[in-house]
Design an enzyme around this catalytic site. Structure first.
Site, PDB file in Angstrom:
ATOM      1  N   MET A 256       8.406 -15.567   0.559  1.00 15.52           N
ATOM      2  CA  MET A 256       8.559 -17.059  -0.161  1.00 15.52           C
ATOM      3  C   MET A 256       7.607 -17.063  -0.440  1.00 15.52           C
ATOM      4  O   MET A 256       8.194 -18.593  -0.928  1.00 15.52           O
ATOM      5  CB  MET A 256       9.055 -18.011   1.360  1.00 15.52           C
TER       6      MET A 256
ATOM      7  N   ALA B 291       3.976 -18.882  -2.888  1.00 15.38           N
ATOM      8  CA  ALA B 291       2.286 -19.539  -2.190  1.00 15.38           C
ATOM      9  C   ALA B 291       2.027 -17.933  -1.459  1.00 15.38           C
ATOM     10  O   ALA B 291       1.475 -18.544  -0.389  1.00 15.38           O
ATOM     11  CB  ALA B 291       2.714 -20.252  -1.232  1.00 15.38           C
TER      12      ALA B 291
ATOM     13  N   GLY C 160      -2.389 -11.850   3.149  1.00 15.68           N
ATOM     14  CA  GLY C 160      -1.236 -11.081   4.454  1.00 15.68           C
ATOM     15  C   GLY C 160      -0.422 -10.745   3.639  1.00 15.68           C
ATOM     16  O   GLY C 160       0.135  -9.310   3.538  1.00 15.68           O
ATOM     17  N   HIS C 161       0.275 -11.568   2.698  1.00 18.42           N
ATOM     18  CA  HIS C 161       1.098 -11.274   1.689  1.00 18.42           C
ATOM     19  C   HIS C 161       0.953  -9.599   0.853  1.00 18.42           C
ATOM     20  O   HIS C 161       1.413  -8.469   1.092  1.00 18.42           O
ATOM     21  CB  HIS C 161       2.511 -11.601   0.390  1.00 18.42           C
TER      22      HIS C 161
ATOM     23  N   GLN D  56      17.328 -21.067   5.705  1.00 20.17           N
ATOM     24  CA  GLN D  56      16.117 -21.444   6.584  1.00 20.17           C
ATOM     25  C   GLN D  56      15.203 -22.075   7.362  1.00 20.17           C
ATOM     26  O   GLN D  56      14.568 -22.170   8.163  1.00 20.17           O
ATOM     27  CB  GLN D  56      15.622 -19.736   6.589  1.00 20.17           C
TER      28      GLN D  56
ATOM     29  N   GLY E 262       5.743  -8.120   8.372  1.00 15.62           N
ATOM     30  CA  GLY E 262       4.576  -9.015   8.420  1.00 15.62           C
ATOM     31  C   GLY E 262       4.766  -8.834  10.154  1.00 15.62           C
ATOM     32  O   GLY E 262       5.844  -9.603  10.645  1.00 15.62           O
TER      33      GLY E 262
ATOM     34  N   GLN F 180      10.236 -12.570  13.852  1.00 20.80           N
ATOM     35  CA  GLN F 180      11.871 -12.258  12.695  1.00 20.80           C
ATOM     36  C   GLN F 180      11.862 -10.545  12.513  1.00 20.80           C
ATOM     37  O   GLN F 180      12.844 -10.039  12.108  1.00 20.80           O
ATOM     38  CB  GLN F 180      10.543 -12.743  11.720  1.00 20.80           C
TER      39      GLN F 180
ATOM     40  N   SER G  97      -1.983 -18.150   6.681  1.00 21.87           N
ATOM     41  CA  SER G  97      -0.176 -18.545   6.457  1.00 21.87           C
ATOM     42  C   SER G  97      -0.008 -19.816   5.086  1.00 21.87           C
ATOM     43  O   SER G  97      -1.033 -20.458   4.728  1.00 21.87           O
ATOM     44  CB  SER G  97       0.173 -19.679   7.946  1.00 21.87           C
ATOM     45  N   SER G  98       0.872 -19.362   4.201  1.00 18.15           N
ATOM     46  CA  SER G  98       0.642 -20.827   3.109  1.00 18.15           C
ATOM     47  C   SER G  98       0.744 -21.822   3.984  1.00 18.15           C
ATOM     48  O   SER G  98       0.329 -22.585   3.034  1.00 18.15           O
ATOM     49  CB  SER G  98       2.587 -19.922   2.158  1.00 18.15           C
TER      50      SER G  98
HETATM   51  P1  AMP Z   1       6.279 -15.602   4.246  1.00 19.37           P
HETATM   52  O1  AMP Z   1       6.491 -15.846   2.635  1.00 19.37           O
HETATM   53  O2  AMP Z   1       5.233 -16.385   4.697  1.00 19.37           O
HETATM   54  O3  AMP Z   1       8.210 -15.721   4.855  1.00 19.37           O
HETATM   55  O4  AMP Z   1       6.030 -14.199   4.337  1.00 19.37           O
HETATM   56  C1  AMP Z   1       6.499 -13.047   3.388  1.00 19.37           C
HETATM   57  C2  AMP Z   1       5.865 -11.884   4.795  1.00 19.37           C
HETATM   58  O5  AMP Z   1       4.838 -11.719   4.668  1.00 19.37           O
HETATM   59  C3  AMP Z   1       6.300 -12.195   5.499  1.00 19.37           C
HETATM   60  O6  AMP Z   1       6.879 -10.272   6.504  1.00 19.37           O
HETATM   61  C4  AMP Z   1       5.066 -12.433   6.607  1.00 19.37           C
HETATM   62  O7  AMP Z   1       5.481 -12.042   8.044  1.00 19.37           O
HETATM   63  C5  AMP Z   1       4.941 -11.643   5.970  1.00 19.37           C
HETATM   64  N1  AMP Z   1       3.505 -12.703   6.305  1.00 19.37           N
HETATM   65  C6  AMP Z   1       2.518 -13.336   6.326  1.00 19.37           C
HETATM   66  N2  AMP Z   1       1.608 -13.856   7.025  1.00 19.37           N
HETATM   67  C7  AMP Z   1       0.850 -12.336   7.277  1.00 19.37           C
HETATM   68  C8  AMP Z   1      -0.255 -12.213   7.534  1.00 19.37           C
HETATM   69  N3  AMP Z   1      -1.105 -12.999   7.083  1.00 19.37           N
HETATM   70  N4  AMP Z   1      -0.389 -11.548   7.546  1.00 19.37           N
HETATM   71  C9  AMP Z   1       0.296  -9.702   7.163  1.00 19.37           C
HETATM   72  N5  AMP Z   1       1.808  -9.851   7.168  1.00 19.37           N
HETATM   73  C10 AMP Z   1       1.622 -11.564   7.194  1.00 19.37           C
END
Ligand code: AMP
Length: 281
Positions: free
Chosen positions: A30, A32, A36-37, A61, A149, A155, A187-188
Site C-alpha cells: 500500500m 509508504a 520491510g517492504h 479493506q 511479510g 494476512q 510499519s508505514s
Molecule cells: P503493507 O503495504 O503495509 O500492506 O505491506 C505490504 C507487504 O509488506 C505485506 O506483505 C507486509 O507483510 C510486508 N511488510 C510490512 N512491514 C514489514 C516488515 N516490517 N517486515 C517485513 N515485511 C513487512
C-alpha cells in the site's frame, strides 16, 4: 524501472517476459515503503527475471474511513526506493482501474477460523477486502511467485489458504519481519507515533522476545500472564495477545498442541494499531 498505471499496459509489458519464459515476482503493497517492504523486493529480484511491486491503498479493506484518509501516500519517494533495490515495474493503478464498474470481485471464500480471530475480530470486513484485492492483483499480474511479510501473519495465512482453495498457480513466499534497531517492527504507520509513543512502541518487541524465552520453560498461560502484566503496568492498550496454531490461528494451551506455534499481538499506542508476532515453535 517503469511506473505503470493501467492493467493493459502492465499486461503487454509482462507478456514480453512470459514469452522469454522468465519468472515473474510480485510484491503487493500500500506504499509508504520502508526497509520491510524493500526486503520483499530484494528477495523477489533475487529469484525472478522481473519484479512487479504494486502500490495501491485499497479502500475496501479499511473499516475505518479516517484510517484510509490518513494513510500516507508517497509515490515519488517509494519509486526512488524501489529503483534503488532493483524493482523492474511499479504498478500504481487508480481505484477505477482496479475496480471497473462491471467487474465481479466478490469471492465468498470460507476461511474457517482464519479470518475470525485476532485482527478479524477487530477489523470487520478487512480480510474480505484484502483477499479480494490480492486475488484481483494475482489475476492481473499472474506472477510465478508472490512475496508477503510475516509481519502480517494472519494476512499471509489467509492469502496462502485462498491460493490453496482456488488452486491458483502461484507460489507464496513468507519473508521475515524487518525491525528498527530498537526492535520495533517496521510499519508505514510508525510515523504517526509521537516521540514518547515511539519509545513506548519499542518495548513491545522486547516483551515478545522475553515471552519467547519464557515459553522455553514456563506453561503458556504463565507466559501470557507475565507479558500482559508488563503491558498493563505500562498502560498499553492491548487489542489481543494470542498464542496460536499457525495452521488454524486458533489458540493453543501448550506448545505440544501444534506443529508450529506463533504469538501474535496488536497493541495500540497513540491510537496507532501496532501489529507484531514471534514464532514460538
Ligand atoms: P503493507 O503495504 O503495509 O500492506 O505491506 C505490504 C507487504 O509488506 C505485506 O506483505 C507486509 O507483510 C510486508 N511488510 C510490512 N512491514 C514489514 C516488515 N516490517 N517486515 C517485513 N515485511 C513487512
Amino acid at each position: 524501472m517503469q511506473i505503470i498505471t493501467t492493467v493493459s499496459e502492465l499486461q503487454s509489458r509482462l507478456n514480453l517476459f512470459r514469452i522469454k519464459k522468465g519468472k515473474i515476482g510480485f510484491v503487493p503493497t500500500m506504499g509508504a515503503l520502508h526497509r520491510g517492504h524493500t526486503s520483499l523486493i530484494r528477495k523477489s529480484v533475487s529469484e525472478n527475471m522481473v519484479t512487479v511491486c504494486s502500490i495501491f491503498v485499497n479502500p475496501s479493506q479499511f473499516d475505518d474511513k479516517k484510517d484510509l484518509d490518513k494513510y500516507p501516500r508517497t509515490l515519488e519517494k517509494d519509486s526512488a526506493m524501489l529503483k534503488a533495490v532493483g524493482c523492474d515495474i511499479v504498478f500504481a493503478p487508480s481505484v477505477e482501474e482496479v475496480y471497473p464498474p462491471d467487474l465481479l470481485v466478490a469471492l465468498n471464500i470460507d476461511f474457517g477460523s482464519l479470518d475470525k480471530t485476532m485482527e478479524g475480530a477487530f477489523r470487520i470486513g478487512h480480510f474480505k477486502g484484502m483477499s479480494e484485492v490480492v486475488k484481483r492483483f494475482l489475476d492481473i499480474v499472474q506472477p510465478d511467485n508472490l512475496y508477503m511479510g510475516q509481519k502480517d501473519f494472519q494476512q499471509y495465512s489467509i492469502v496462502k489458504n485462498m491460493i490453496e482453495q482456488l488452486g491458483l498457480p502461484v507460489r507464496i513466499v513468507s519473508c521475515p519481519i524487518i525491525r528498527e534497531i530498537d526492535g520495533l517492527a517496521m510499519s508505514s504507520r510508525n510515523i504517526r507515533l509521537s516521540p514518547e509513543g515511539r519509545i513506548k512502541a519499542a518495548k513491545i518487541s522486547k516483551i515478545l522476545f522475553e515471552a519467547r524465552k519464557n515459553a522455553e520453560t514456563l506453561p503458556l498461560d504463565e507466559v501470557k500472564r507475565i507479558a500482559l502484566a508488563q503491558f498493563s503496568n505500562n498502560s498499553y492498550s492491548v487489542d489481543y495477545f494470542s498464542i496460536v496454531d499457525t495452521h488454524t490461528l486458533e489458540e493453543v494451551q501448550n506448545l505440544e498442541d501444534a506443529n508450529q506455534v506463533v504469538l501474535c499481538t496488536t497493541i495500540r499506542v497513540d491510537g496507532v494499531r501496532l501489529l507484531d508476532n514471534i514464532i514460538l515453535k
